[in-house]
Design a protein around this motif. Sequence first.
Motif, PDB file in Angstrom:
ATOM      1  N   SER A 187      -9.666   3.035 -23.478  1.00 32.45           N
ATOM      2  CA  SER A 187      -8.725   2.302 -22.634  1.00 32.45           C
ATOM      3  C   SER A 187      -8.738   2.828 -21.203  1.00 32.45           C
ATOM      4  O   SER A 187      -8.724   2.052 -20.234  1.00 32.45           O
ATOM      5  N   TRP A 188      -8.767   4.137 -21.054  1.00 39.01           N
ATOM      6  CA  TRP A 188      -8.823   4.750 -19.727  1.00 39.01           C
ATOM      7  C   TRP A 188     -10.126   4.374 -19.009  1.00 39.01           C
ATOM      8  O   TRP A 188     -10.124   4.036 -17.826  1.00 39.01           O
ATOM      9  N   THR A 189     -11.238   4.400 -19.731  1.00 41.22           N
ATOM     10  CA  THR A 189     -12.541   4.060 -19.154  1.00 41.22           C
ATOM     11  C   THR A 189     -12.587   2.597 -18.734  1.00 41.22           C
ATOM     12  O   THR A 189     -13.081   2.261 -17.652  1.00 41.22           O
ATOM     13  N   LEU A 190     -12.067   1.717 -19.580  1.00 39.69           N
ATOM     14  CA  LEU A 190     -12.028   0.295 -19.240  1.00 39.69           C
ATOM     15  C   LEU A 190     -11.158   0.050 -18.011  1.00 39.69           C
ATOM     16  O   LEU A 190     -11.478  -0.793 -17.167  1.00 39.69           O
ATOM     17  N   THR A 191     -10.048   0.784 -17.913  1.00 39.32           N
ATOM     18  CA  THR A 191      -9.173   0.642 -16.748  1.00 39.32           C
ATOM     19  C   THR A 191      -9.899   1.073 -15.473  1.00 39.32           C
ATOM     20  O   THR A 191      -9.829   0.393 -14.445  1.00 39.32           O
ATOM     21  N   ALA A 192     -10.603   2.190 -15.524  1.00 41.41           N
ATOM     22  CA  ALA A 192     -11.348   2.660 -14.352  1.00 41.41           C
ATOM     23  C   ALA A 192     -12.417   1.643 -13.957  1.00 41.41           C
ATOM     24  O   ALA A 192     -12.579   1.327 -12.766  1.00 41.41           O
ATOM     25  N   ALA A 193     -13.137   1.107 -14.936  1.00 41.64           N
ATOM     26  CA  ALA A 193     -14.170   0.107 -14.642  1.00 41.64           C
ATOM     27  C   ALA A 193     -13.545  -1.162 -14.068  1.00 41.64           C
ATOM     28  O   ALA A 193     -14.107  -1.785 -13.157  1.00 41.64           O
ATOM     29  N   ALA A 194     -12.385  -1.549 -14.577  1.00 44.60           N
ATOM     30  CA  ALA A 194     -11.701  -2.742 -14.068  1.00 44.60           C
ATOM     31  C   ALA A 194     -11.322  -2.567 -12.600  1.00 44.60           C
ATOM     32  O   ALA A 194     -11.443  -3.505 -11.803  1.00 44.60           O
ATOM     33  N   TRP A 195     -10.890  -1.370 -12.219  1.00 43.97           N
ATOM     34  CA  TRP A 195     -10.543  -1.125 -10.818  1.00 43.97           C
ATOM     35  C   TRP A 195     -11.774  -1.171  -9.936  1.00 43.97           C
ATOM     36  O   TRP A 195     -11.710  -1.619  -8.782  1.00 43.97           O
ATOM     37  N   VAL A 196     -12.910  -0.718 -10.440  1.00 38.21           N
ATOM     38  CA  VAL A 196     -14.153  -0.797  -9.662  1.00 38.21           C
ATOM     39  C   VAL A 196     -14.516  -2.257  -9.425  1.00 38.21           C
ATOM     40  O   VAL A 196     -14.855  -2.661  -8.308  1.00 38.21           O
ATOM     41  N   VAL A 197     -14.447  -3.069 -10.472  1.00 37.55           N
ATOM     42  CA  VAL A 197     -14.752  -4.495 -10.322  1.00 37.55           C
ATOM     43  C   VAL A 197     -13.748  -5.150  -9.385  1.00 37.55           C
ATOM     44  O   VAL A 197     -14.127  -5.932  -8.494  1.00 37.55           O
ATOM     45  N   ALA A 198     -12.471  -4.843  -9.528  1.00 36.03           N
ATOM     46  CA  ALA A 198     -11.457  -5.419  -8.637  1.00 36.03           C
ATOM     47  C   ALA A 198     -11.746  -5.043  -7.185  1.00 36.03           C
ATOM     48  O   ALA A 198     -11.616  -5.872  -6.280  1.00 36.03           O
ATOM     49  N   ASP A 199     -12.163  -3.815  -6.955  1.00 37.30           N
ATOM     50  CA  ASP A 199     -12.466  -3.378  -5.593  1.00 37.30           C
ATOM     51  C   ASP A 199     -13.696  -4.082  -5.038  1.00 37.30           C
ATOM     52  O   ASP A 199     -13.859  -4.188  -3.817  1.00 37.30           O
ATOM     53  N   SER A 200     -14.553  -4.596  -5.899  1.00 41.21           N
ATOM     54  CA  SER A 200     -15.740  -5.307  -5.427  1.00 41.21           C
ATOM     55  C   SER A 200     -15.369  -6.618  -4.741  1.00 41.21           C
ATOM     56  O   SER A 200     -16.197  -7.207  -4.037  1.00 41.21           O
ATOM     57  N   TYR A 201     -14.148  -7.069  -4.925  1.00 40.12           N
ATOM     58  CA  TYR A 201     -13.663  -8.290  -4.280  1.00 40.12           C
ATOM     59  C   TYR A 201     -13.021  -8.001  -2.921  1.00 40.12           C
ATOM     60  O   TYR A 201     -12.423  -8.879  -2.324  1.00 40.12           O
ATOM     61  N   ARG A 202     -13.130  -6.786  -2.456  1.00 40.73           N
ATOM     62  CA  ARG A 202     -12.463  -6.371  -1.220  1.00 40.73           C
ATOM     63  C   ARG A 202     -12.721  -7.333  -0.065  1.00 40.73           C
ATOM     64  O   ARG A 202     -11.809  -7.686   0.659  1.00 40.73           O
ATOM     65  N   GLY A 203     -13.930  -7.767   0.143  1.00 36.93           N
ATOM     66  CA  GLY A 203     -14.241  -8.659   1.261  1.00 36.93           C
ATOM     67  C   GLY A 203     -14.107 -10.131   0.929  1.00 36.93           C
ATOM     68  O   GLY A 203     -14.327 -10.981   1.777  1.00 36.93           O
ATOM     69  N   ALA A 204     -13.758 -10.455  -0.295  1.00 34.65           N
ATOM     70  CA  ALA A 204     -13.663 -11.852  -0.728  1.00 34.65           C
ATOM     71  C   ALA A 204     -12.334 -12.454  -0.301  1.00 34.65           C
ATOM     72  O   ALA A 204     -11.352 -11.758  -0.061  1.00 34.65           O
ATOM     73  N   GLY A 205     -12.298 -13.761  -0.249  1.00 35.65           N
ATOM     74  CA  GLY A 205     -11.061 -14.463   0.067  1.00 35.65           C
ATOM     75  C   GLY A 205     -10.083 -14.396  -1.100  1.00 35.65           C
ATOM     76  O   GLY A 205     -10.473 -14.208  -2.250  1.00 35.65           O
ATOM     77  N   TRP A 206      -8.806 -14.549  -0.795  1.00 35.76           N
ATOM     78  CA  TRP A 206      -7.777 -14.486  -1.830  1.00 35.76           C
ATOM     79  C   TRP A 206      -7.770 -15.730  -2.705  1.00 35.76           C
ATOM     80  O   TRP A 206      -7.449 -15.665  -3.880  1.00 35.76           O
ATOM     81  N   LEU A 207      -8.119 -16.873  -2.128  1.00 40.15           N
ATOM     82  CA  LEU A 207      -8.058 -18.107  -2.899  1.00 40.15           C
ATOM     83  C   LEU A 207      -9.374 -18.461  -3.576  1.00 40.15           C
ATOM     84  O   LEU A 207      -9.393 -18.850  -4.732  1.00 40.15           O
ATOM     85  N   VAL A 208     -10.469 -18.326  -2.851  1.00 37.76           N
ATOM     86  CA  VAL A 208     -11.766 -18.712  -3.399  1.00 37.76           C
ATOM     87  C   VAL A 208     -12.775 -17.595  -3.132  1.00 37.76           C
ATOM     88  O   VAL A 208     -12.920 -17.141  -2.002  1.00 37.76           O
ATOM     89  N   ALA A 209     -13.438 -17.161  -4.193  1.00 35.39           N
ATOM     90  CA  ALA A 209     -14.537 -16.194  -4.060  1.00 35.39           C
ATOM     91  C   ALA A 209     -15.818 -16.932  -4.388  1.00 35.39           C
ATOM     92  O   ALA A 209     -15.909 -17.600  -5.412  1.00 35.39           O
ATOM     93  N   ARG A 210     -16.785 -16.830  -3.528  1.00 35.12           N
ATOM     94  CA  ARG A 210     -18.049 -17.556  -3.715  1.00 35.12           C
ATOM     95  C   ARG A 210     -18.944 -16.862  -4.717  1.00 35.12           C
ATOM     96  O   ARG A 210     -18.800 -15.681  -4.973  1.00 35.12           O
ATOM     97  N   GLY A 211     -19.905 -17.617  -5.203  1.00 34.30           N
ATOM     98  CA  GLY A 211     -20.919 -17.082  -6.108  1.00 34.30           C
ATOM     99  C   GLY A 211     -21.925 -16.255  -5.342  1.00 34.30           C
ATOM    100  O   GLY A 211     -21.680 -15.858  -4.204  1.00 34.30           O
ATOM    101  N   PRO A 212     -23.081 -16.010  -5.927  1.00 34.81           N
ATOM    102  CA  PRO A 212     -24.075 -15.182  -5.248  1.00 34.81           C
ATOM    103  C   PRO A 212     -24.539 -15.834  -3.948  1.00 34.81           C
ATOM    104  O   PRO A 212     -24.694 -17.037  -3.861  1.00 34.81           O
ATOM    105  N   VAL A 213     -24.741 -15.001  -2.961  1.00 36.31           N
ATOM    106  CA  VAL A 213     -25.224 -15.475  -1.663  1.00 36.31           C
ATOM    107  C   VAL A 213     -26.731 -15.644  -1.769  1.00 36.31           C
ATOM    108  O   VAL A 213     -27.441 -14.735  -2.169  1.00 36.31           O
ATOM    109  N   ARG A 214     -27.220 -16.790  -1.388  1.00 41.56           N
ATOM    110  CA  ARG A 214     -28.652 -17.050  -1.447  1.00 41.56           C
ATOM    111  C   ARG A 214     -29.148 -17.223  -0.010  1.00 41.56           C
ATOM    112  O   ARG A 214     -28.609 -18.009   0.744  1.00 41.56           O
ATOM    113  N   VAL A 215     -30.180 -16.511   0.310  1.00 37.67           N
ATOM    114  CA  VAL A 215     -30.755 -16.595   1.644  1.00 37.67           C
ATOM    115  C   VAL A 215     -31.879 -17.616   1.618  1.00 37.67           C
ATOM    116  O   VAL A 215     -32.806 -17.510   0.807  1.00 37.67           O
ATOM    117  N   ALA A 216     -31.768 -18.611   2.471  1.00 42.39           N
ATOM    118  CA  ALA A 216     -32.795 -19.652   2.524  1.00 42.39           C
ATOM    119  C   ALA A 216     -34.052 -19.102   3.176  1.00 42.39           C
ATOM    120  O   ALA A 216     -33.982 -18.395   4.167  1.00 42.39           O
TER     121      ALA A 216
END
Length: 159
Positions: free
Chosen positions: A128-157
């Motif tokens: 449970s502790w490990t899952l919580t730590a991993a969940a916070w890492v994933v949550a932090d990965s959204y740091r630069g994302a918008g609050w309403l909509v997060a886009r999928g992978p960025v594709r460079v043309a």
Amino acid sequence: VAGAWVLYVWLATRWDRRYLGFFSGETGLWAARMLYALAMIAFGLSHFFYLDLTAPLIPAWLPWHVGWAYFTGGAYLAAGLAMITGILAKPAAILSALQMGLLTFLVWPPLMLSGTITASQWGEFVVSWTLTAAAWVVADSYRGAGWLVARGPVRVASA
């Protein structure tokens, strides 16, 4: 796994980005988030399918054990769907991590303090502790994302 994958994306070297771009770039970050979202759906469903195992873990001082089990299961399902669709993905990731952390500290420390925790429950606490730590890492990965909509992978043309 999703938390470790996010860390890999963050810490990837130039070689990793060049030769393992799918795994170490924006697409890898998106895939790690989707993996986490699918795990949230599995967690939510398990609260419903294994209600007889989930409800007894609710601390005795909280009323409506079955209701809390259903509520938390529904919250995990909603978080997973939000992250998959990208709509409210950032708050969903943050709230799912917060939920895991609260559950970790509401369920396991009372058993520890009462001296009634079993060896297998100690293992569940570590998970449970490990899952919580991993969940916070994933949550932090959204740091630069918008609050309403997060886009999928960025594709460079390519030119």
